[in-house]
Design a protein around this motif. Structure first.
Motif, PDB file in Angstrom:
ATOM      1  N   VAL A 298      -1.515   8.071   9.987  1.00 49.89           N
ATOM      2  CA  VAL A 298      -1.010   7.776   8.650  1.00 49.89           C
ATOM      3  C   VAL A 298      -2.136   7.160   7.827  1.00 49.89           C
ATOM      4  O   VAL A 298      -2.818   6.233   8.276  1.00 49.89           O
ATOM      5  CB  VAL A 298       0.191   6.805   8.697  1.00 49.89           C
ATOM      6  N   TRP A 299      -2.329   7.700   6.616  1.00 52.06           N
ATOM      7  CA  TRP A 299      -3.334   7.192   5.688  1.00 52.06           C
ATOM      8  C   TRP A 299      -2.656   6.399   4.579  1.00 52.06           C
ATOM      9  O   TRP A 299      -1.618   6.824   4.045  1.00 52.06           O
ATOM     10  CB  TRP A 299      -4.138   8.339   5.078  1.00 52.06           C
ATOM     11  N   PHE A 300      -3.259   5.266   4.223  1.00 47.55           N
ATOM     12  CA  PHE A 300      -2.727   4.373   3.207  1.00 47.55           C
ATOM     13  C   PHE A 300      -3.770   4.171   2.114  1.00 47.55           C
ATOM     14  O   PHE A 300      -4.968   4.099   2.396  1.00 47.55           O
ATOM     15  CB  PHE A 300      -2.383   3.011   3.808  1.00 47.55           C
ATOM     16  N   ALA A 301      -3.318   4.035   0.865  1.00 44.44           N
ATOM     17  CA  ALA A 301      -4.204   3.750  -0.254  1.00 44.44           C
ATOM     18  C   ALA A 301      -3.890   2.372  -0.817  1.00 44.44           C
ATOM     19  O   ALA A 301      -2.722   1.982  -0.914  1.00 44.44           O
ATOM     20  CB  ALA A 301      -4.052   4.803  -1.346  1.00 44.44           C
ATOM     21  N   MET A 302      -4.965   1.637  -1.184  1.00 45.75           N
ATOM     22  CA  MET A 302      -4.820   0.297  -1.742  1.00 45.75           C
ATOM     23  C   MET A 302      -5.823   0.108  -2.869  1.00 45.75           C
ATOM     24  O   MET A 302      -6.783   0.873  -2.989  1.00 45.75           O
ATOM     25  CB  MET A 302      -5.089  -0.760  -0.662  1.00 45.75           C
ATOM     26  N   PRO A 303      -5.649  -0.929  -3.681  1.00 44.42           N
ATOM     27  CA  PRO A 303      -6.657  -1.236  -4.706  1.00 44.42           C
ATOM     28  C   PRO A 303      -8.019  -1.484  -4.066  1.00 44.42           C
ATOM     29  O   PRO A 303      -8.116  -2.042  -2.965  1.00 44.42           O
ATOM     30  CB  PRO A 303      -6.111  -2.508  -5.369  1.00 44.42           C
TER      31      PRO A 303
ATOM     32  N   ALA B 170       0.856  -1.187   0.000  1.00 40.47           N
ATOM     33  CA  ALA B 170       0.000   0.000   0.000  1.00 40.47           C
ATOM     34  C   ALA B 170       0.890   1.234   0.000  1.00 40.47           C
ATOM     35  O   ALA B 170       2.050   1.180   0.434  1.00 40.47           O
ATOM     36  CB  ALA B 170      -0.917   0.010   1.219  1.00 40.47           C
ATOM     37  N   GLU B 171       0.345   2.352  -0.466  1.00 46.97           N
ATOM     38  CA  GLU B 171       1.097   3.604  -0.518  1.00 46.97           C
ATOM     39  C   GLU B 171       0.672   4.528   0.608  1.00 46.97           C
ATOM     40  O   GLU B 171      -0.525   4.666   0.896  1.00 46.97           O
ATOM     41  CB  GLU B 171       0.872   4.317  -1.854  1.00 46.97           C
TER      42      GLU B 171
ATOM     43  N   ARG C  68       6.035   3.006   0.036  1.00 49.20           N
ATOM     44  CA  ARG C  68       5.180   1.830   0.018  1.00 49.20           C
ATOM     45  C   ARG C  68       5.472   0.947   1.223  1.00 49.20           C
ATOM     46  O   ARG C  68       6.619   0.846   1.669  1.00 49.20           O
ATOM     47  CB  ARG C  68       5.357   1.038  -1.280  1.00 49.20           C
ATOM     48  N   VAL C  69       4.416   0.327   1.742  1.00 47.30           N
ATOM     49  CA  VAL C  69       4.538  -0.545   2.913  1.00 47.30           C
ATOM     50  C   VAL C  69       3.929  -1.905   2.590  1.00 47.30           C
ATOM     51  O   VAL C  69       3.052  -2.032   1.733  1.00 47.30           O
ATOM     52  CB  VAL C  69       3.834   0.059   4.142  1.00 47.30           C
ATOM     53  N   ASN C  70       4.414  -2.921   3.283  1.00 45.85           N
ATOM     54  CA  ASN C  70       3.886  -4.271   3.119  1.00 45.85           C
ATOM     55  C   ASN C  70       2.623  -4.448   3.953  1.00 45.85           C
ATOM     56  O   ASN C  70       2.577  -4.026   5.114  1.00 45.85           O
ATOM     57  CB  ASN C  70       4.925  -5.306   3.558  1.00 45.85           C
TER      58      ASN C  70
END
Length: 203
Positions: A121-126, A107-108, A178-180
């Motif tokens: 922290v906000w993350f974006a994913m499909p 995720a970004e 990017r994070v796992n």
């Protein structure tokens, strides 16, 4: 198995790149090399890797093409750091939640909001992956067991306390990195089961 409680950060001191294959060498934090043997499992940013060589606190790991492709470990360069957790042993306290070390996707980081004694922290994913992200549920991010905060369409947030920021790479992470991601297996199993039941009812 891992608990999602990061034990420290390790520097990547060497990377040997070959075709569809890499060997990473890291320097473990003091004490984390105790009793370590070749063949043992160590999570790097939440990804389970096998020890292939040991020289005191300097330890090597082999990464296959699938690992390089589906995790952020393929983006590392010498001098970077990774979150580290040794495999859990029977009888260990599970301070986070049970994690396998098998990364689902990356995720970004799309937003970092700092406030006194806290970081959001906000993350974006499909979009198709967001079905496994439930508010107040568990998620593994770069090896950290975290509680999900808010969920909005294709993004979600977590709230980090100073201890997490000091102990893990989240104190250094910024927007665009990017994070796992490892989804909580119980959440994943429930969502997949409900989907199958509903699909069968419509058939």
């Amino acid at each position: 198995m891992f608990t999602g409680i990061v034990q420290g950060m390790a520097e990547v001191v060497a990377i040997d790149k070959k075709e569809s294959f890499q060997t990473h060498t890291i320097r473990l934090p003091e004490g984390l090399d105790a009793g370590l043997e070749i063949g043992a499992s160590v999570a790097h940013n939440g990804c389970c890797l096998t020890v292939t060589g040991i020289n005191n606190d300097v330890v090597t790991f082999d990464l296959m093409q699938a690992t390089l492709k589906h995790t952020n470990l393929g983006e590392l360069v010498e001098g970077d750091w990774v979150n580290i957790e040794r495999a859990a042993r029977f009888g260990d306290e599970i301070g986070g939640h049970s994690m396998s070390g098998h990364i689902s996707l990356t995720a970004e980081i799309v937003q970092v909001i700092d406030s006194p004694n806290n970081r959001t922290v906000w993350f974006a994913m499909p979009e198709e992956a967001m079905k496994y992200v439930l508010a107040k549920g568990y998620i593994g991010i770069d090896g950290c067991s975290l509680t999900i905060g808010e969920v909005e369409e294709r993004r979600f947030s977590v709230h980090l306390i100073p201890e997490t920021l000091q102990r893990t790479l989240f104190g250094r992470k910024g927007e665009g990195e990017r994070v796992n991601i490892e989804f909580d297996p119980q959440t994943q199993a429930i969502v997949d089961t409900v989907e199958r039941v509903l699909a069968n009812q419509k058939a």
